[in-house]
Design an enzyme around this catalytic site. Structure first.
Site, PDB file in Angstrom:
ATOM      1  CB  THR A 249      35.280  32.667  42.075  1.00 42.08           C
ATOM      2  OG1 THR A 249      35.742  33.991  42.350  1.00 42.08           O
ATOM      3  CG2 THR A 249      33.781  32.667  41.943  1.00 42.08           C
TER       4      THR A 249
ATOM      5  CD  GLU B  31      36.593  40.366  42.264  1.00 37.26           C
ATOM      6  OE1 GLU B  31      36.852  40.776  41.108  1.00 37.26           O
ATOM      7  OE2 GLU B  31      37.233  39.472  42.829  1.00 37.26           O
TER       8      GLU B  31
ATOM      9  CG  ASP C 199      20.419  39.246  47.136  1.00 39.26           C
ATOM     10  OD1 ASP C 199      20.426  40.137  48.011  1.00 39.26           O
ATOM     11  OD2 ASP C 199      19.386  38.696  46.748  1.00 39.26           O
TER      12      ASP C 199
ATOM     13  CE  LYS D 284      35.277  37.180  40.428  1.00 41.45           C
ATOM     14  NZ  LYS D 284      36.214  36.223  41.001  1.00 41.45           N
TER      15      LYS D 284
HETATM   16  C1  5RP Z   1      38.867  35.455  38.201  1.00 45.43           C
HETATM   17  C2  5RP Z   1      39.590  35.639  39.485  1.00 45.43           C
HETATM   18  C3  5RP Z   1      41.006  35.162  39.618  1.00 45.43           C
HETATM   19  O1  5RP Z   1      41.223  34.707  40.906  1.00 45.43           O
HETATM   20  C4  5RP Z   1      41.994  36.286  39.313  1.00 45.43           C
HETATM   21  O2  5RP Z   1      41.778  36.746  37.986  1.00 45.43           O
HETATM   22  C5  5RP Z   1      43.448  35.799  39.433  1.00 45.43           C
HETATM   23  O3  5RP Z   1      43.676  34.709  38.622  1.00 45.43           O
HETATM   24  P1  5RP Z   1      44.570  34.750  37.274  1.00 45.43           P
HETATM   25  O4  5RP Z   1      45.876  35.417  37.625  1.00 45.43           O
HETATM   26  O5  5RP Z   1      44.720  33.299  36.938  1.00 45.43           O
HETATM   27  O6  5RP Z   1      43.792  35.559  36.271  1.00 45.43           O
HETATM   28  O7  5RP Z   1      39.058  36.146  40.463  1.00 45.43           O
HETATM   29  O8  5RP Z   1      37.566  35.982  38.248  1.00 45.43           O
HETATM   30 MG    MG Z   2      39.815  35.486  42.289  1.00 50.20          MG
END
Ligand code: 5RP
Ligand code: MG
Length: 218
Positions: A36, A112, A67, A64
């Site tokens: 993201t 998500e 809409d 993510k």
């Molecule tokens: C956050 C994400 C990240 O890409 C996902 O959490 C992986 O990263 P990390 O291991 O650094 O947490 O989508 O919204």
């Molecule tokens: Mg991510």
């Protein structure tokens, strides 16, 4: 249970930095995610550039989406993504539109799971044809001290029972993986643990060693 895959999440603020980590890690991971943060920083070009750098990998556009599911899925999958994420709060109509475009590209939508969602929502996602969800501990929630707990594991099992394949993410380190040993995990998604490692390939190998130790080689 099949052996979980390892997904590299690229949440860099520049494409140059993401490219450097992909060069180090692409032979050590199964899936590459245009994160993201990277996509908000670099736009659709992030997906195109990762597809060019990794022609054979599954590429995820972690947008993510809330809409405009049809338009954004056309953009993501048209740029080379195989999978695109839609936030669980999105209206079912957004998910249906995104799913139809993803199917036309032989791709998939991943939901998500952040904040508020219900098992009725999950049954609706499954009913319209979505087969993947991402169980997520957010960065900010983690920084505020949120830990993985029994309630998370119970929710993951219930989602699996509905038929959704689950990826798991949120500040994961190799040592965390035994927590999920009873869960049928599609992929473990790791960002900072890999990108921030002193030896990223060694850390990827540590993830794979844990995965093989828990889920076997098949
Ligand atoms: C956050 C994400 C990240 O890409 C996902 O959490 C992986 O990263 P990390 O291991 O650094 O947490 O989508 O919204
Ligand atoms: Mg991510």
């Amino acid at each position: 249970m099949s052996r979980p895959l390892l997904q590299l999440a690229l949440d860099h603020t520049s494409l140059a930095a993401a490219h450097r980590d992909v060069a180090l890690l692409q032979d050590h991971v199964d899936i590459v995610e245009a994160g993201t943060i990277l996509c908000l920083s670099e736009g659709l070009n992030a997906v195109r550039a990762l597809r060019a750098q990794c022609p054979e990998k599954i590429i995820v556009a972690d947008w993510k989406v809330a809409d405009a599911g049809e338009t954004l899925a056309q953009q993501a999958l048209g740029a080379g993504a195989n999978w695109m994420t839609i936030i669980c709060a999105a209206p079912l109509a957004t998910i249906e539109k995104g799913h139809a475009v993803a199917q036309a590209h032989h791709g998939e939508i991943q939901i998500e799971l952040f904040g508020n969602w219900t098992f009725d929502d999950a049954r609706d996602w499954y009913r319209i044809g979505v087969r993947q969800a991402i169980y997520h501990r957010g960065r900010d929630a983690q920084a505020s001290g949120q830990q993985w707990g029994e309630a998370d594991l119970a929710r993951m099992k219930a989602l699996s029972d509905i038929g959704l394949e689950l990826s798991v993410t949120g500040g994961l380190q190799p040592a965390d993986l035994p927590l999920f040993k009873e869960i049928n995990v599609k992929a473990f998604i790791a960002g900072r643990a890999l990108s921030g490692a002193a030896n990223p390939a060694q850390t990827a190998s540590d993830f794979h060693a844990q995965i093989r130790a828990i889920w076997g080689d098949n």
